[in-house]
Design a protein around this motif. Structure first.
Motif, short mmCIF file in Angstrom:
data_model
loop_
_atom_site.label_atom_id
_atom_site.label_comp_id
_atom_site.label_asym_id
_atom_site.label_seq_id
_atom_site.Cartn_x
_atom_site.Cartn_y
_atom_site.Cartn_z
N SER A 26 0.81 -1.22 0.00
CA SER A 26 0.00 0.00 0.00
C SER A 26 0.84 1.27 0.00
O SER A 26 0.32 2.35 -0.27
CB SER A 26 -0.94 0.02 1.21
OG SER A 26 -0.20 0.13 2.41
N LYS A 27 2.13 1.16 0.28
CA LYS A 27 3.02 2.33 0.34
C LYS A 27 3.89 2.49 -0.90
O LYS A 27 4.67 3.43 -0.99
CB LYS A 27 3.90 2.25 1.58
CG LYS A 27 3.12 2.31 2.86
CD LYS A 27 4.04 2.27 4.05
CE LYS A 27 3.24 2.41 5.33
NZ LYS A 27 4.10 2.59 6.48
N LEU A 28 3.78 1.59 -1.86
CA LEU A 28 4.65 1.59 -3.04
C LEU A 28 4.05 2.43 -4.16
O LEU A 28 3.61 1.92 -5.18
CB LEU A 28 4.91 0.15 -3.52
CG LEU A 28 5.49 -0.80 -2.47
CD1 LEU A 28 5.64 -2.20 -3.05
CD2 LEU A 28 6.81 -0.28 -1.94
N ASN A 29 4.05 3.75 -3.96
CA ASN A 29 3.38 4.64 -4.90
C ASN A 29 4.32 5.35 -5.87
O ASN A 29 3.85 6.08 -6.74
CB ASN A 29 2.57 5.67 -4.12
CG ASN A 29 1.50 5.00 -3.29
OD1 ASN A 29 0.76 4.16 -3.78
ND2 ASN A 29 1.44 5.35 -2.03
N SER A 30 5.62 5.18 -5.71
CA SER A 30 6.58 5.84 -6.60
C SER A 30 7.89 5.04 -6.58
O SER A 30 8.11 4.18 -5.72
CB SER A 30 6.85 7.27 -6.13
OG SER A 30 7.56 7.27 -4.91
N TYR A 31 8.75 5.37 -7.52
CA TYR A 31 10.08 4.77 -7.56
C TYR A 31 10.83 5.03 -6.25
O TYR A 31 11.45 4.14 -5.68
CB TYR A 31 10.85 5.34 -8.76
CG TYR A 31 12.30 4.96 -8.82
CD1 TYR A 31 12.70 3.63 -8.88
CD2 TYR A 31 13.29 5.94 -8.83
CE1 TYR A 31 14.03 3.29 -8.95
CE2 TYR A 31 14.63 5.60 -8.91
CZ TYR A 31 15.00 4.27 -8.96
OH TYR A 31 16.32 3.93 -9.02
N THR A 32 10.73 6.26 -5.76
CA THR A 32 11.40 6.60 -4.50
C THR A 32 10.84 5.76 -3.35
O THR A 32 11.60 5.26 -2.52
CB THR A 32 11.26 8.10 -4.19
OG1 THR A 32 11.81 8.84 -5.28
CG2 THR A 32 12.00 8.47 -2.92
N ASP A 33 9.53 5.59 -3.29
CA ASP A 33 8.94 4.75 -2.25
C ASP A 33 9.48 3.33 -2.32
O ASP A 33 9.81 2.73 -1.29
CB ASP A 33 7.41 4.68 -2.39
CG ASP A 33 6.69 5.96 -2.04
OD1 ASP A 33 7.31 6.85 -1.41
OD2 ASP A 33 5.50 6.07 -2.40
#
Length: 177
Positions: free
Chosen positions: A99-106
């Motif tokens: 649920s927290k994997l919303n971007s490359y940085t994440d």
């Protein structure tokens, strides 16, 4: 074609890329993000047995000993797996944070310092002055301004700088969940 696909050894490239696509789909992330992180973490080898000479970190995303044990395996077992098989353990690791994997940085922060996900750019890695300095000394590439502190913003800056310009737009997008 995925970013850094040419760095995957030809002996297992096709099944590896297919598994990266599958794992990324299950996680709801851009497969190029996962490829870039594995390229960086495995020192461009995509080897399941590559080890960090300074720690127990092993494999495609540099699993730490305690992380491997928490997942139900060991770094020794991970090092003996094929790269395709190890991708299932990569999935198991990231699935806890889906649920927290919303971007490359994440995705990268989830690999390197999960507590920083969702924090502002000025968030400093570490919980005490001595730990903050230790993290910076162990990871000098991320201490952009050389102040012996690493911020989430510095990590993002460094990770995006490593992406070839023809791919950069893929890495600035958020996921569409």
């Amino acid at each position: 074609m995925l970013i850094y696909e040419e760095n995957v050894p030809s002996s297992y490239r096709a099944p590896f890329i297919a598994k990266v696509q599958e794992v990324s789909s299950r996680l709801g992330i851009n497969p190029n993000w996962l490829m870039a992180i594995m390229n960086w973490e495995s020192a461009r080898t995509f080897s399941p047995s590559v080890k960090n000479p300074l720690s127990s970190a092993t494999g495609l995303i540099q699993f730490m000993r305690d992380t491997a044990i928490d997942l139900g395996t060991t770094v020794e077992q991970l090092a003996q797996m094929s790269a395709v098989d190890q991708l299932e353990w990569v999935y198991r690791y990231y699935a806890r944070y889906r649920s927290k994997l919303n971007s490359y940085t994440d995705l990268y922060l989830t690999t390197f310092y999960p507590v920083a996900v969702g924090k502002p750019s000025n968030f400093v890695l570490g919980t005490s002055d001595s730990r903050i300095r230790a993290i910076a000394k162990s990871n000098p590439a991320f201490d952009v301004n050389k102040d012996l502190k690493i911020t989430k913003g510095e990590i993002e800056q460094v990770m995006l700088r490593k992406i070839p310009s023809n791919w950069i737009n893929e890495f600035k997008k958020k996921t569409a969940r």
